[in-house]
Write an enzyme that holds these catalytic residues in place. Structure first.
Site, PDB file in Angstrom:
ATOM      1  N   LYS A   1       0.843  -1.197   0.000  1.00 25.07           N
ATOM      2  CA  LYS A   1       0.000   0.000   0.000  1.00 25.07           C
ATOM      3  C   LYS A   1       0.880   1.249   0.000  1.00 25.07           C
ATOM      4  O   LYS A   1       1.840   1.354   0.783  1.00 25.07           O
ATOM      5  CB  LYS A   1      -0.920   0.009   1.215  1.00 25.07           C
ATOM      6  CG  LYS A   1      -2.059  -0.993   1.125  1.00 25.07           C
ATOM      7  CD  LYS A   1      -3.039  -0.622   0.041  1.00 25.07           C
ATOM      8  CE  LYS A   1      -4.208  -1.575  -0.009  1.00 25.07           C
ATOM      9  NZ  LYS A   1      -5.186  -1.222  -1.068  1.00 25.07           N
TER      10      LYS A   1
ATOM     11  N   LYS B   1     -12.774  -8.206  -8.499  1.00 20.65           N
ATOM     12  CA  LYS B   1     -13.211  -8.689  -7.195  1.00 20.65           C
ATOM     13  C   LYS B   1     -14.624  -9.236  -7.342  1.00 20.65           C
ATOM     14  O   LYS B   1     -15.483  -8.604  -7.961  1.00 20.65           O
ATOM     15  CB  LYS B   1     -13.155  -7.572  -6.159  1.00 20.65           C
ATOM     16  CG  LYS B   1     -11.724  -7.061  -5.966  1.00 20.65           C
ATOM     17  CD  LYS B   1     -11.606  -5.929  -4.973  1.00 20.65           C
ATOM     18  CE  LYS B   1     -10.141  -5.529  -4.820  1.00 20.65           C
ATOM     19  NZ  LYS B   1      -9.948  -4.394  -3.913  1.00 20.65           N
TER      20      LYS B   1
END
Length: 326
Positions: A106, A213
């Site tokens: 991240k 997803k």
């Protein structure tokens, strides 16, 4: 077919799973797990999403709980996920992902700097070695100029790709043209799962890789169709799901993900507890493709407060009504 509300809520539970570190700004992940005729399934759109966006997530829950999907393989490779942590925490975190040879790091976390990002990625590369695949994920938080500067500094760490460096499809397209000499590929996530047309980013030539997803795209069946039409390499990832939702993603990855990539489905590591006594944790760099059995003890232990449970049930009722009317 949409089950009626009574069938959906007959065995539905709202949980709040504690996380090891802050991720996406939260330390508790709320989710609703429901039991359908094909097994346990999950409805867990993030709390800030409105009912219209949450509707796709409910379609995904119904698809998995009311459809007998077949597993194309018994396991899929997964990446380690590195939150916006200090470099001295990286090695211990990566130890929770035994056998993983890919890491997603991240970056662009609010309150941090590009120097912080560079230090974190450098440590991941040091710990994992030169042959590991390292990705970064900015969640669309950079401008084009910021992304170009950041990726120029991060490119020496041999990135597999940069995920959603900018928010919009035009910004991704502009960035992709500006960094062509860096050799950094652009992956789109939010521009797929939050878009009215999940294929628009591919048609615009704004990405090299799509991140898909299952829940946000309406389930395994709908996401598989997006992958088939995309014409680009696709990586299946989680939406910070419980192991029930990770199972949904694993079925999708097993049947439709591009070879040579690791799925972002190892995120059960990020929770200190789950809804099952046998969570989908990485072993040998892979997670199994299976439906999980939910533990009544863990459902009780991790139950959300009565107020939050009522909020989720009201949300489910509203979203169900939206789907029923469509």
């Amino acid at each position: 077919m949409l089950p009626d509300l009574a069938e959906l809520t007959a065995d539905a539970h709202v949980v709040a799973l504690p996380m090891r570190v802050r991720f996406r700004g939260i330390t508790l992940r709320e989710a609703m797990v429901l039991r359908g005729p094909s097994g346990w399934t999950e409805f867990s759109p993030f709390v800030e999403y409105d009912d219209t966006e949450a509707a796709a997530w409910l379609r995904g829950a119904v698809d998995f709980g009311w459809t007998a999907h077949e597993a194309a393989t018994d396991s899929v490779p997964v990446n380690a996920t590195v939150p916006a942590i200090a470099p001295d925490q990286v090695e211990a975190l990566l130890e929770r992902y035994p056998g993983c040879t890919t890491a997603k790091v991240k970056v662009a976390e609010p309150g941090t700097t590009i120097d912080d990002d560079v230090a974190r990625v450098a440590e991941v590369r040091r710990v994992m070695g030169p042959t590991a695949a390292v990705r970064v994920d900015a969640n669309g938080l950079w401008s084009v100029d910021q992304a170009a500067e950041a990726l120029e500094r991060l490119a020496p760490f041999d990135l597999q790709y940069a995920e959603q460096p900018c928010r919009t499809v035009p910004e991704l397209a502009e960035l992709r043209s500006r960094i062509v000499g860096l050799g950094v590929r652009i992956a789109a996530d939010e521009s797929v799962r939050k878009a009215a047309d999940p294929l628009a980013v591919a048609r615009a030539g704004a990405a090299d890789v799509l991140v898909v997803k299952a829940q946000p795209l309406g389930g395994v069946s709908a996401a598989r169709a997006v992958i088939a039409e995309a014409g680009l390499p696709c990586v299946v990832s989680s939406a910070l799901d419980t192991s029930v939702g990770l199972g949904m993603g694993a079925f999708l990855a097993a049947s439709a993900m591009s070879p040579g990539y690791a799925a972002g489905l190892g995120t059960a590591v990020m929770f200190t507890s789950d809804v099952t006594a046998d969570p989908l944790l990485p072993v040998g760099g892979r997670v199994p493709v299976r439906r999980v059995s939910v533990s009544s003890e863990l459902l009780e232990r991790n139950a959300a407060s009565p107020e939050r449970t009522a909020w989720w049930r009201a949300r489910l009722e509203r979203v169900h009504a939206l789907l029923a009317a469509s």
